[in-house]
Design a protein around this motif. Structure first.
Motif, PDB file in Angstrom:
ATOM      1  N   GLN A  63      42.694  49.693  33.887  1.00  0.00           N
ATOM      2  CA  GLN A  63      41.509  49.368  34.101  1.00  0.00           C
ATOM      3  C   GLN A  63      41.303  47.992  33.723  1.00  0.00           C
ATOM      4  N   LYS A  66      40.656  45.904  37.092  1.00  0.00           N
ATOM      5  CA  LYS A  66      39.483  46.088  37.568  1.00  0.00           C
ATOM      6  C   LYS A  66      38.356  45.168  36.516  1.00  0.00           C
ATOM      7  N   ARG A  67      38.601  45.187  35.566  1.00  0.00           N
ATOM      8  CA  ARG A  67      37.678  44.573  34.461  1.00  0.00           C
ATOM      9  C   ARG A  67      37.680  42.857  34.870  1.00  0.00           C
ATOM     10  N   THR A  69      38.699  41.483  37.541  1.00  0.00           N
ATOM     11  CA  THR A  69      38.195  41.367  38.780  1.00  0.00           C
ATOM     12  C   THR A  69      36.587  41.268  38.918  1.00  0.00           C
ATOM     13  N   ALA A  70      36.001  42.226  38.055  1.00  0.00           N
ATOM     14  CA  ALA A  70      34.475  41.985  37.947  1.00  0.00           C
ATOM     15  C   ALA A  70      34.147  40.932  37.242  1.00  0.00           C
ATOM     16  N   GLU A  71      34.832  40.614  36.411  1.00  0.00           N
ATOM     17  CA  GLU A  71      34.517  39.322  35.490  1.00  0.00           C
ATOM     18  C   GLU A  71      34.820  38.128  36.441  1.00  0.00           C
ATOM     19  N   GLU A  73      34.433  37.838  39.638  1.00  0.00           N
ATOM     20  CA  GLU A  73      33.259  38.005  40.704  1.00  0.00           C
ATOM     21  C   GLU A  73      31.969  37.671  40.247  1.00  0.00           C
ATOM     22  N   GLN A  74      31.773  38.117  38.909  1.00  0.00           N
ATOM     23  CA  GLN A  74      30.322  37.649  38.410  1.00  0.00           C
ATOM     24  C   GLN A  74      30.156  36.192  38.104  1.00  0.00           C
ATOM     25  N   TRP A  85      33.478  38.593  49.324  1.00  0.00           N
ATOM     26  CA  TRP A  85      34.455  39.053  48.367  1.00  0.00           C
ATOM     27  C   TRP A  85      34.958  40.417  48.867  1.00  0.00           C
TER      28      TRP A  85
END
Length: 137
Positions: A63, A66-67, A69-71, A73-74, A85
């Motif tokens: 995970q 995924k974390r 990548t999300a960070e 992106e934000q 994206w």
């Protein structure tokens, strides 16, 4: 004196099988058109070249990918609201975290074949990565 064994009864004859039209099936397979490879679709230039289009390939083993990548992106969406994206357009490689430009193919960050516990990824500062991506544009 050994006891005599009984002879096994003979197997019954199976009913006649119908012939299958195998050659007709082969003919239909060769007439189908092959789809275009995904890589060509991904590298097609967009109508607006100034727009930032990123492809992120990350492993699905843990995970933490995924974390991160999300960070990222934000952080990038705060700076560039119209960011295109894409995450894992194809099956991702194992232990991989890569961010690249979809139009030019330029790689901003590449971490390949990372062994567990993915310390290189966990030590990575996403603010620095975002800064590197924005300055390269």
């Amino acid at each position: 004196m050994a006891p005599k064994r009984k002879a096994k009864p003979e197997a019954k004859a199976s009913p006649a099988k119908k012939a299958k039209p195998a050659k007709a099936a082969k003919a239909t397979k060769t007439t189908k058109a092959k789809p275009a490879p995904k890589a060509e679709k991904e590298q097609a230039p967009s109508s607006d070249d100034s727009e930032l289009t990123l492809v992120v390939e990350h492993c699905k083993q843990c995970q933490c990918f995924k974390r991160r990548t999300a960070e990222l992106e934000q952080i990038l969406r705060e700076q560039v609201p119209d960011l295109d994206w894409t995450v894992n357009p194809e099956k991702p490689r194992r232990g991989c975290f890569e961010v690249r430009d979809a139009n030019s193919g330029k790689k901003y960050i590449t971490l390949l074949d990372m062994p567990r516990p993915f310390s290189k990824l966990k030590e990575l500062d996403m603010d620095d990565v975002a800064e590197k991506i924005l300055t390269a544009q």
